[in-house]
Design a protein around this motif. Structure first.
Motif, short mmCIF file in Angstrom:
data_model
loop_
_atom_site.label_atom_id
_atom_site.label_comp_id
_atom_site.label_asym_id
_atom_site.label_seq_id
_atom_site.Cartn_x
_atom_site.Cartn_y
_atom_site.Cartn_z
N VAL A 47 0.74 -1.18 -0.22
CA VAL A 47 0.11 -0.05 -0.06
C VAL A 47 0.81 1.13 -0.13
O VAL A 47 0.78 2.18 -0.67
CB VAL A 47 -1.12 0.00 1.32
CG1 VAL A 47 -1.63 1.22 1.50
CG2 VAL A 47 -1.83 -1.18 1.13
N ARG A 48 1.90 1.17 0.52
CA ARG A 48 2.82 2.35 0.69
C ARG A 48 3.39 2.55 -0.56
O ARG A 48 3.73 3.70 -0.94
CB ARG A 48 3.83 2.09 1.81
CG ARG A 48 3.40 2.40 3.24
CD ARG A 48 4.52 2.23 3.98
NE ARG A 48 4.14 2.07 5.50
CZ ARG A 48 4.97 2.34 6.71
NH1 ARG A 48 6.22 2.47 6.55
NH2 ARG A 48 4.43 2.15 7.85
N LEU A 49 3.84 1.43 -1.35
CA LEU A 49 4.32 1.41 -2.51
C LEU A 49 3.12 2.22 -3.56
O LEU A 49 3.66 2.96 -4.56
CB LEU A 49 4.78 0.27 -3.25
CG LEU A 49 5.92 -0.42 -2.54
CD1 LEU A 49 6.10 -1.78 -2.98
CD2 LEU A 49 7.17 0.37 -2.98
N LYS A 50 2.19 1.88 -3.36
CA LYS A 50 0.99 2.46 -4.15
C LYS A 50 0.77 3.97 -3.70
O LYS A 50 0.76 4.88 -4.75
CB LYS A 50 -0.33 1.94 -4.06
CG LYS A 50 -1.47 2.37 -4.91
CD LYS A 50 -2.69 1.63 -4.52
CE LYS A 50 -3.90 2.40 -5.27
NZ LYS A 50 -5.35 1.80 -4.91
N GLU A 51 0.92 4.47 -2.68
CA GLU A 51 0.58 5.88 -2.21
C GLU A 51 1.92 6.54 -2.84
O GLU A 51 1.79 7.74 -2.89
CB GLU A 51 0.49 5.68 -0.69
CG GLU A 51 -0.59 5.14 -0.03
CD GLU A 51 -0.64 5.11 1.19
OE1 GLU A 51 -1.77 4.95 1.91
OE2 GLU A 51 0.26 5.18 1.93
N SER A 52 3.46 5.96 -2.79
CA SER A 52 4.34 6.70 -3.35
C SER A 52 4.28 6.87 -4.74
O SER A 52 5.25 7.52 -5.38
CB SER A 52 5.52 6.14 -2.87
OG SER A 52 5.70 5.14 -3.48
N GLY A 53 3.36 6.30 -5.28
CA GLY A 53 3.42 6.26 -7.03
C GLY A 53 4.29 5.09 -7.43
O GLY A 53 4.38 5.06 -8.85
N ALA A 55 3.76 1.91 -7.26
CA ALA A 55 2.75 0.88 -7.85
C ALA A 55 1.47 1.75 -8.12
O ALA A 55 0.99 2.54 -7.72
CB ALA A 55 2.48 -0.17 -6.42
N SER A 56 0.64 0.87 -9.04
CA SER A 56 -0.36 1.43 -9.45
C SER A 56 -1.59 0.41 -9.07
O SER A 56 -2.78 0.86 -8.79
CB SER A 56 -0.55 1.33 -10.98
OG SER A 56 -0.27 0.06 -11.46
N GLU A 57 -1.48 -0.66 -8.77
CA GLU A 57 -2.59 -1.61 -8.04
C GLU A 57 -1.98 -2.66 -7.22
O GLU A 57 -0.80 -3.00 -7.31
CB GLU A 57 -3.30 -2.21 -9.28
CG GLU A 57 -4.40 -3.25 -8.79
CD GLU A 57 -5.07 -4.14 -9.80
OE1 GLU A 57 -6.09 -4.22 -9.95
OE2 GLU A 57 -4.49 -4.43 -11.12
N VAL A 58 -2.69 -2.62 -6.02
CA VAL A 58 -2.24 -3.91 -4.88
C VAL A 58 -3.39 -5.02 -4.86
O VAL A 58 -4.45 -4.70 -4.88
CB VAL A 58 -2.20 -3.16 -3.61
CG1 VAL A 58 -1.90 -4.40 -2.44
CG2 VAL A 58 -1.10 -2.26 -3.63
N VAL A 59 -2.86 -6.38 -5.07
CA VAL A 59 -3.87 -7.36 -5.07
C VAL A 59 -3.54 -8.25 -4.25
O VAL A 59 -2.35 -8.39 -4.01
CB VAL A 59 -3.97 -8.13 -6.54
CG1 VAL A 59 -4.90 -9.19 -6.64
CG2 VAL A 59 -4.34 -7.13 -7.75
N VAL A 60 -4.37 -8.81 -3.49
CA VAL A 60 -4.31 -9.75 -2.33
C VAL A 60 -4.99 -11.12 -2.47
O VAL A 60 -6.01 -11.03 -3.03
CB VAL A 60 -4.82 -9.12 -1.00
CG1 VAL A 60 -4.87 -10.14 0.16
CG2 VAL A 60 -4.26 -7.76 -0.56
N VAL A 61 -4.19 -12.07 -2.36
CA VAL A 61 -4.73 -13.33 -2.41
C VAL A 61 -4.65 -14.14 -1.33
O VAL A 61 -3.47 -14.01 -0.56
CB VAL A 61 -4.04 -14.17 -3.71
CG1 VAL A 61 -2.22 -14.18 -3.38
CG2 VAL A 61 -4.32 -15.49 -3.84
N SER A 62 -5.42 -15.13 -1.01
CA SER A 62 -5.57 -15.85 0.23
C SER A 62 -6.29 -17.44 -0.11
O SER A 62 -6.73 -17.40 -1.34
CB SER A 62 -6.18 -15.24 1.26
OG SER A 62 -5.71 -16.32 2.68
N ILE A 63 -5.66 -18.43 0.54
CA ILE A 63 -6.11 -19.46 0.22
C ILE A 63 -6.60 -20.22 1.18
O ILE A 63 -6.32 -20.17 2.73
CB ILE A 63 -4.80 -20.57 -0.26
CG1 ILE A 63 -4.25 -19.94 -1.52
CG2 ILE A 63 -5.23 -21.93 -0.60
CD1 ILE A 63 -2.93 -20.41 -1.77
#
Length: 250
Positions: A47-53, A55-63
């Motif tokens: 999320v911090r990478l997205k806020e800094s510009g 990253a453009s999208e954060v996708v979360v995966v769980s099993i």
């Protein structure tokens, strides 16, 4: 750049774990469950990478079973954009099966960076990230205490026995997070409400073309031995004698 983060549902770290009377496993009845702390750190970093510009999208995966949706929603409340739920009835899949499932998701999503916690606090295997990187033939950096992304390269500072090591990785890459990377944010009620409206896709191992297996068989679970009370001694000589002949540490 898209960032994919894997999260795991575990017993909350503040909860005292109880063993079932038949010692077949730990007792999960009415126990608070949370995102694995190291996975939470990975979500926060994404999320911090997205806020800094960066990253453009954060996708979360769980099993896991339907209950893992709670942890995916919690990650989206932290700031992730969408979630992927791989539905399985089995909750004790081995690290190899988890890595195979995640590898297929990575191939489908094509993220620039994959973040995982360095290990889960239940099984403590510390294997999934390394296996995933090997399957994808991606560069990897484990135990990250600092992460900087610039263009198509990531710089990772990792903790080793002799101090700190800094690595430069070409993206896409796999990075596993350590405790000192960041401090996850507090989730506010408005963010929880917003997370309920974010997209959550459901898939299955069969759809991904993977047949998972536990790999390991759990034979029994034993609680740790009760800590013994201290003993007062009258002199240094008595202390040395107790350490040598009773504790046998000298």
């Amino acid at each position: 750049m898209k960032v994919l983060v894997a999260v795991k549902r575990v017993i909350d770290y503040n909860v005292k774990v109880r063993v079932k009377p038949d010692h077949s496993n730990v007792d999960l009845a009415n126990v608070k469950m949370s995102i694995n702390p190291f996975c939470e750190i990975a979500v926060e970093e994404a999320v911090r990478l997205k806020e800094s510009g960066a990253a453009s999208e954060v996708v979360v995966v769980s099993i896991g079973p339907k209950s893992v949706q709670d942890q995916i929603r919690a990650a989206m409340a932290m700031g992730a954009d969408r979630g992927i739920w791989i539905e399985t009835a089995e909750t004790d899949l081995g690290a190899l099966s988890i890595a195979r499932l995640l590898a297929q998701v990575v191939r489908d999503e094509q993220p620039g960076l994959v973040l995982l916690g360095k290990q889960s606090i239940d099984s403590d295997n510390n294997q999934t990230g390394q296996m995933l990187a090997a399957m994808l033939d991606y560069p990897q950096a484990t135990f990250a205490s600092k992460l900087t992304v610039t263009g198509d390269e990531a710089e990772v500072t990792r903790e080793i026995d002799g101090g700190l090591q800094t690595l430069a990785l070409k993206l896409p890459a796999v990075v596993t997070t350590d405790l000192r990377l960041n401090e996850p944010r507090y989730i506010k009620l408005p963010d929880i409400m917003k997370a309920k409206r974010k997209p959550l896709a459901q898939t299955s191992p069969e759809t991904l073309g993977v047949t998972p297996s536990a790999g390991l068989k759990l034979l029994s679970v034993e609680p740790p031995a009760e800590r013994q009370g201290g003993v007062m001694v009258e002199s240094v000589a008595a202390l040395v004698d107790a350490l040598k002949n009773q504790a046998r540490v000298l």
